[in-house]
Design a protein around this motif. Structure first.
Motif, PDB file in Angstrom:
ATOM      1  N   VAL A  25      -6.413   6.741  13.431  1.00 25.03           N
ATOM      2  CA  VAL A  25      -7.272   6.328  14.537  1.00 25.03           C
ATOM      3  C   VAL A  25      -7.676   4.862  14.388  1.00 25.03           C
ATOM      4  O   VAL A  25      -7.598   4.072  15.340  1.00 25.03           O
ATOM      5  N   ALA A  26      -8.089   4.487  13.184  1.00 21.11           N
ATOM      6  CA  ALA A  26      -8.559   3.120  12.956  1.00 21.11           C
ATOM      7  C   ALA A  26      -7.437   2.103  13.128  1.00 21.11           C
ATOM      8  O   ALA A  26      -7.591   1.103  13.844  1.00 21.11           O
ATOM      9  N   ILE A  27      -6.309   2.357  12.470  1.00 22.09           N
ATOM     10  CA  ILE A  27      -5.185   1.410  12.551  1.00 22.09           C
ATOM     11  C   ILE A  27      -4.606   1.377  13.948  1.00 22.09           C
ATOM     12  O   ILE A  27      -4.333   0.310  14.522  1.00 22.09           O
ATOM     13  N   GLY A  28      -4.400   2.559  14.536  1.00 18.79           N
ATOM     14  CA  GLY A  28      -3.812   2.631  15.868  1.00 18.79           C
ATOM     15  C   GLY A  28      -4.669   1.949  16.912  1.00 18.79           C
ATOM     16  O   GLY A  28      -4.178   1.163  17.732  1.00 18.79           O
TER      17      GLY A  28
ATOM     18  N   PRO B 248       2.655   2.012   8.477  1.00 24.28           N
ATOM     19  CA  PRO B 248       2.097   2.932   9.476  1.00 24.28           C
ATOM     20  C   PRO B 248       1.630   2.283  10.769  1.00 24.28           C
ATOM     21  O   PRO B 248       1.217   2.973  11.687  1.00 24.28           O
ATOM     22  N   VAL B 249       1.701   0.940  10.883  1.00 26.23           N
ATOM     23  CA  VAL B 249       1.015   0.267  11.982  1.00 26.23           C
ATOM     24  C   VAL B 249       1.546   0.713  13.353  1.00 26.23           C
ATOM     25  O   VAL B 249       0.791   1.180  14.210  1.00 26.23           O
ATOM     26  N   VAL B 250       2.857   0.543  13.560  1.00 24.64           N
ATOM     27  CA  VAL B 250       3.425   0.877  14.870  1.00 24.64           C
ATOM     28  C   VAL B 250       3.366   2.373  15.131  1.00 24.64           C
ATOM     29  O   VAL B 250       3.071   2.813  16.251  1.00 24.64           O
ATOM     30  N   ASP B 251       3.624   3.156  14.098  1.00 27.68           N
ATOM     31  CA  ASP B 251       3.565   4.607  14.273  1.00 27.68           C
ATOM     32  C   ASP B 251       2.157   5.072  14.625  1.00 27.68           C
ATOM     33  O   ASP B 251       1.973   5.967  15.458  1.00 27.68           O
ATOM     34  N   ASP B 252       1.148   4.466  14.002  1.00 30.88           N
ATOM     35  CA  ASP B 252      -0.233   4.829  14.323  1.00 30.88           C
ATOM     36  C   ASP B 252      -0.595   4.367  15.744  1.00 30.88           C
ATOM     37  O   ASP B 252      -1.293   5.068  16.478  1.00 30.88           O
TER      38      ASP B 252
END
Length: 355
Positions: free
Chosen positions: A26-29, A260-264
């Protein structure tokens, strides 16, 4: 008792880790979406406020040094022609309701969960000096507005075209909270096409000409069931797909991997934007297109690599297509790097297609 206690501890740890992972997603996305897709009051996103941003800015190194002076001179010339055209043209602002369909499975028109999500889109009509059934729908790029494509409109007007330049959702005077990166915009473009046909008649001939994100939107729209009145697409420096675009930016700006950036961001955009970025692919859309398409790209584009234009060109299934790579041109600067080559190629390609 010992085994049960151990199992309980393991389960609790697992639940805590799952909660921590969920919170990080949630935070990264959300941070990624807010940074790239939510414009501030100035119309710019956090991405575009970075000192090393790449847009039409000559100072960022995206223009080859041997053409820099020519670009500045050509820009002044094109903008002078734009200003002269605007002085003698009565511009009409029009509005339509944005598409409430969110692109599930690559189809425009699926109803959103909440009708309150609907909002207005603003467009600007620049009529030809003499009555004409020819129209160009000019589509601006990321964090720009209709003003940024008016210099193109001046050249189309000189060839007898009427011009419609919309502000895309979350841009300019249009509503919306999230930039669509072409995918939701493609559905809005279909509405603008229907608007032109409905207001000006079935005999209109329409060209879609987009720049950068606007070019991606035009390519994405071309893969839908599109009215026969759309005679051609001009794609100036489009990206192939949103996942690749975001992954490249994450690596370029922060040196971070896609996961995880784009996936999140993908997970959170499903919740906030209502669509999956893996579907947001101009590359897949042009495979379905039957609309003649001209692809243009600058060889020195530091934002969207010219290789993406070649991928789009090769994938496009339209019966007629062409690729122009402008030597030394930076991102969205092909017309300003070599105006004669750019516009001669555009209007040669459009000859006999738009009536």
């Amino acid at each position: 008792m010992g085994m049960k206690r151990t199992a309980g501890i393991v389960a609790a740890c697992g639940a805590a880790l799952a909660a921590l992972y969920g919170a990080s997603v949630v935070a990264i996305g959300n941070a990624c979406i807010d940074y790239a897709l939510v414009p501030g009051k100035d119309g710019k996103t956090g991405r575009m406020r970075r000192r090393d941003r790449i847009g039409g800015d000559l100072a960022n190194g995206s223009v080859a040094s041997d053409v820099r002076d020519a670009v500045e001179q050509n820009r002044r010339m094109l903008f002078a022609k734009r200003d002269a055209w605007l002085e003698r043209t009565d511009v009409e602002q029009v509005r339509i309701r944005a598409s409430t369909g969110v692109a599930k499975g690559g189809i425009c028109g699926a109803a959103r969960a909440h009708e309150s999500d609907a909002f207005d889109l603003s467009g600007f009509i620049y009529p030809a000096s003499d009555p004409s059934d020819r129209w160009v729908l000019l589509v601006h790029g990321y964090t720009n507005s209709h003003h940024d494509v008016e210099y193109l409109g001046a050249r189309y007007a000189a060839h007898g075209y009427n011009v419609l330049a919309p502000d895309l959702r979350a841009h300019g005077q249009s509503g919306g909270d999230l930039i669509g990166m072409g995918w939701t915009d493609r559905c809005d473009l279909l509405l603008w096409i229907d608007y032109l046909i409905g207001r000006f008649g079935a005999d209109v001939s329409i060209v879609l000409h987009g720049v950068s994100m606007g070019a991606a939107a035009a390519c994405m729209a071309s893969g839908e069931i599109i009215p026969a009145q759309v005679k051609a697409v001009v794609s100036d420096c489009a990206f192939t797909d949103l996942q690749s675009m975001l992954a490249g930016q994450v690596k370029k700006l922060f040196g971070l991997p896609r996961h995880p950036v784009v996936d999140d961001a993908r997970i959170m955009l499903k919740a906030r934007g209502g669509y999956d970025i893996k579907h947001a692919s101009a590359l897949e859309q042009v495979k379905k297109s039957i609309t003649p398409t001209l692809f243009i790209h600058g060889s020195s584009d530091g934002f969207i690599p010219a290789s993406m234009a070649r991928e789009l060109f090769e994938a496009c299934r339209a019966p007629e297509k062409r690729l122009l790579v402008v030597a030394g041109a930076g991102h969205a600067l092909s017309a300003q790097t070599d105006p004669s080559l750019y516009f001669d190629t555009v209007f040669d390609f459009l000859e006999k297609k738009a009536g």
